[in-house]
Design an enzyme around this catalytic site. Structure first.
Site: not given
Length: 180
Positions: A5, A165, A171
């Protein structure tokens, strides 16, 4: 250790008005497999006066959330006193000292990182903090955008997390954002 994350907290002032935002991606990874793409890892606490987000082991993160929320309630939402007491209580419990999770907590005046070892770190500039496997990417992007771009705070958080990301395999760009 904290794969899966990215969480980014951002607070400050724009046009004479204070703001606080927290954002996170939705990816949950188990080993080298994505098991969920739309998880929620951020939440508001104490009557929507404090924002928080976690990275790391989900079970450990919920333990962190529960403990911190209890202390925050007992301190009537005073974030500074809550993080100090959180750290003190943390050090007393041997089980808690081994949690594999981190949290960002922030309000309109402060931003802190709470670690699974009981450490409390105030963001260097009291403005931007990031955790998780893509945290350094998001932090770098947010600092650059904060310094050079004139984006609305929510857009800055969103774009910083998108950059993380794009770079971090743990991510994704399924981003959720909360604000005060």
């Amino acid at each position: 250790m904290f794969e899966a994350t990215t969480i980014l907290g951002y607070r400050g002032e724009m046009g004479g008005k204070k703001f606080a935002f927290i954002g996170g991606d939705g990816q949950v990874t188990l080993g080298n497999c994505v098991v969920k793409a739309n998880a929620t890892k951020i939440r508001s606490l104490y009557h929507n006066q404090v924002l928080s987000g976690f990275a790391g082991s989900t079970a450990d993160a919920f333990s962190l959330f529960d403990m911190f929320e209890r202390i925050l309630e007992s301190k009537k939402g005073d974030l500074f006193k809550s993080v100090v007491d959180f750290s003190k209580e943390w050090r007393k419990d041997k089980y808690l000292r081994r949690l594999e999770a981190m949290m960002i907590v922030l309000n309109l005046d402060h931003i802190f990182i709470l670690s699974g070892t009981g450490d409390v770190l105030e963001a260097e500039d009291n403005k931007i903090a990031a955790i998780g496997s893509g945290g350094n990417y998001a932090l770098s992007a947010a600092r650059a955008l904060d310094h050079f771009a004139h984006l609305e705070p929510k857009k800055l958080v969103e774009e910083s997390l998108k950059i993380a990301g794009d770079l971090c395999i743990y991510t994704n760009t399924n981003i959720k954002i909360l604000e005060l």
